[in-house]
Design an enzyme around this catalytic site. Sequence first.
Site, PDB file in Angstrom:
ATOM      1  N   CYS A   2      -1.824  -8.295  -4.419  1.00 16.28           N
ATOM      2  CA  CYS A   2      -2.654  -9.145  -4.485  1.00 16.28           C
ATOM      3  C   CYS A   2      -2.684  -8.834  -6.375  1.00 16.28           C
ATOM      4  CB  CYS A   2      -4.379  -8.387  -4.203  1.00 16.28           C
ATOM      5  SG  CYS A   2      -4.887  -6.632  -3.565  1.00 16.28           S
ATOM      6  N   HIS A  13      -9.364  -7.994  -9.593  1.00 18.89           N
ATOM      7  CA  HIS A  13      -8.202  -7.508 -10.161  1.00 18.89           C
ATOM      8  C   HIS A  13      -7.724  -7.961 -12.248  1.00 18.89           C
ATOM      9  CE1 HIS A  13      -7.305  -5.471  -6.631  1.00 18.89           C
ATOM     10  NE2 HIS A  13      -6.322  -5.854  -6.177  1.00 18.89           N
TER      11      HIS A  13
HETATM   12  N1  NAP Z   1      -8.200  -6.750   0.512  1.00 22.84           N
HETATM   13  C1  NAP Z   1      -7.237  -7.302  -0.506  1.00 22.84           C
HETATM   14  O1  NAP Z   1      -7.436  -7.331  -1.839  1.00 22.84           O
HETATM   15  C2  NAP Z   1      -5.074  -7.719  -0.124  1.00 22.84           C
HETATM   16  C3  NAP Z   1      -4.766  -8.312  -1.333  1.00 22.84           C
HETATM   17  C4  NAP Z   1      -3.779  -8.902  -0.587  1.00 22.84           C
HETATM   18  C5  NAP Z   1      -3.303  -8.481   0.581  1.00 22.84           C
HETATM   19  N2  NAP Z   1      -4.089  -7.641   1.003  1.00 22.84           N
HETATM   20  C6  NAP Z   1      -2.950  -7.399   2.909  1.00 22.84           C
HETATM   21  O2  NAP Z   1      -3.892  -8.790   3.896  1.00 22.84           O
HETATM   22  C7  NAP Z   1      -3.907  -7.612   5.226  1.00 22.84           C
HETATM   23  C8  NAP Z   1      -5.464  -7.350   5.052  1.00 22.84           C
HETATM   24  O3  NAP Z   1      -5.892  -6.672   4.143  1.00 22.84           O
HETATM   25  P1  NAP Z   1      -7.416  -6.696   4.431  1.00 22.84           P
HETATM   26  O4  NAP Z   1      -7.845  -5.518   3.361  1.00 22.84           O
HETATM   27  O5  NAP Z   1      -8.475  -7.503   5.084  1.00 22.84           O
HETATM   28  O6  NAP Z   1      -7.796  -5.089   5.708  1.00 22.84           O
HETATM   29  P2  NAP Z   1      -9.042  -4.600   6.183  1.00 22.84           P
HETATM   30  O7  NAP Z   1     -10.436  -4.973   5.725  1.00 22.84           O
HETATM   31  O8  NAP Z   1      -8.990  -3.348   7.308  1.00 22.84           O
HETATM   32  O9  NAP Z   1      -9.140  -5.934   7.470  1.00 22.84           O
HETATM   33  C9  NAP Z   1      -8.003  -5.836   8.387  1.00 22.84           C
HETATM   34  C10 NAP Z   1      -7.674  -5.915   9.466  1.00 22.84           C
HETATM   35  O10 NAP Z   1      -6.909  -5.897  10.604  1.00 22.84           O
HETATM   36  C11 NAP Z   1      -7.821  -6.422  12.227  1.00 22.84           C
HETATM   37  N3  NAP Z   1      -6.601  -4.954  12.805  1.00 22.84           N
HETATM   38  C12 NAP Z   1      -6.629  -4.029  12.468  1.00 22.84           C
HETATM   39  N4  NAP Z   1      -5.764  -3.886  13.138  1.00 22.84           N
HETATM   40  C13 NAP Z   1      -6.008  -3.797  14.554  1.00 22.84           C
HETATM   41  C14 NAP Z   1      -4.766  -4.407  15.697  1.00 22.84           C
HETATM   42  N5  NAP Z   1      -4.493  -3.178  15.757  1.00 22.84           N
HETATM   43  N6  NAP Z   1      -5.548  -5.747  16.192  1.00 22.84           N
HETATM   44  C15 NAP Z   1      -4.869  -6.428  15.641  1.00 22.84           C
HETATM   45  N7  NAP Z   1      -5.975  -6.761  15.313  1.00 22.84           N
HETATM   46  C16 NAP Z   1      -5.916  -5.247  13.558  1.00 22.84           C
HETATM   47  C17 NAP Z   1      -8.773  -5.581  11.415  1.00 22.84           C
HETATM   48  O11 NAP Z   1      -9.499  -6.018  12.590  1.00 22.84           O
HETATM   49  P3  NAP Z   1     -10.720  -5.370  13.136  1.00 22.84           P
HETATM   50  O12 NAP Z   1     -11.991  -5.748  12.701  1.00 22.84           O
HETATM   51  O13 NAP Z   1     -11.081  -5.592  14.605  1.00 22.84           O
HETATM   52  O14 NAP Z   1     -10.523  -3.710  13.799  1.00 22.84           O
HETATM   53  C18 NAP Z   1      -9.382  -6.821  10.469  1.00 22.84           C
HETATM   54  O15 NAP Z   1      -9.654  -8.056  11.382  1.00 22.84           O
HETATM   55  C19 NAP Z   1      -3.153  -5.676   4.445  1.00 22.84           C
HETATM   56  O16 NAP Z   1      -2.105  -6.304   5.031  1.00 22.84           O
HETATM   57  C20 NAP Z   1      -3.558  -6.106   3.084  1.00 22.84           C
HETATM   58  O17 NAP Z   1      -2.428  -4.918   2.815  1.00 22.84           O
HETATM   59  C21 NAP Z   1      -5.275  -7.377   1.014  1.00 22.84           C
END
Ligand code: NAP
Length: 355
Positions: A134, A259
Amino acid sequence: MTAHTGKPTLAVVGATGAVGRVMLQILSQHADIWGEIRLIASPRSAGRKLAVRGEEVEVVALSEEALSGVDVAMFDVPDEIARQWAPVAAARGAVVVDNSGAFRMDPDVPLVVPEVNPHAARSRPRGIVSNPNCTTLSMIVALGALHAEFGLRELVVSSYQAVSGAGRAGVDTLRQQLSLVAGTELGTSPGDVRRAVGDSTGPFSEPVALNVVPWAGSLREDGWSSEEMKVRDESRKILGLPDLRVAVTCVRVPVVTVHSLTVHARFEGEVTVGRAREILDTAPGVVLFDNPGAGEFPTPADVVGTDPTWVGRVRRALDDPTALELFVCGDNLRKGAALNSAQIAELVAAELGAL
Ligand SMILES: NC(=O)c1ccc[n+]([C@@H]2O[C@H](COP(=O)([O-])OP(=O)(O)OC[C@H]3O[C@@H](n4cnc5c(N)ncnc54)[C@H](OP(=O)(O)O)[C@@H]3O)[C@@H](O)[C@H]2O)c1
């Protein structure tokens, strides 16, 4: 492509997360090119219902079965889950668009920003296309436009990163800490904020409310952070400049989403602010908002929830006629994550003949 609708089936893996929830909003706002949209998360969320395209859809647990019959699978899950399951989805015939860091630097996985290198999405030996991190995404559309005309040589960047970059846990932590410090006189003596916040620092090493934390990610060699290395490596890969000189310092600030970055960009030859402004004013996906005399420059409070990369404070470096100084803001959950993935998925769908 699934026979029953004639339109491709899309899976959103991680639909319940910070990025996943924004993805569902974007899918509801963009042209409806998808047949079934399947929502997938961990077994903890199975059975929950989430709204997409105005309908309540039940979340299913991630499994091989959940990934069958899928044409495009967006992965918005932690790195280790993507590392394990994205190849499973690809092996079952889906084109994977992965938002995690698991495959970004794999030479057989393209790293795509549709405004900058859309052609790269067509070559995907592993059936996976990666979405950049991001922080990189929050600046790269503007820099790609300037690079196309001026030829980029060097970047010196400082980030001011929102807590939602650390997912739902990051947002929950800031909100909890703000409730602990609101209405107090804290922030006036060493350690007073830290004592008030106690152990509730969540995914951050330090209190983030009333604070600025010069750290994001994990420790890499020679004192660099993983986030800083991502900005350097991913900018080089997206722009096709393997030797680009990049120096980055990543800083966390008490902002929920968006950001911001200060950028010192040095080019091959002399640049003018006038031409830079023309380029930024016409570049797709960029908004130039730059009239400091009238108090006009982008800030997270106004940029949040919007799609473009916002650019302000455009100046030529005082001591280097080949360099520009910029202030850039981008919504880390929209262009920084979900929107860029959705755009890549739309490119793939067009290639599959769905548009
Ligand atoms: N936040 C940002 O600004 C951003 C930007 C670019 C990329 N990313 C990337 O995008 C990804 C998601 O980030 P996020 O910020 O959305 O994280 P998050 O809010 O922590 O959400 C994580 C997601 O993954 C699911 N998950 C976790 N463990 C799992 C499992 N064992 N099996 C299936 N699903 C599972 C969770 O489901 P449950 O709700 O069921 O736990 C939830 O839907 C990460 O790799 C992160 O690095 C994030």
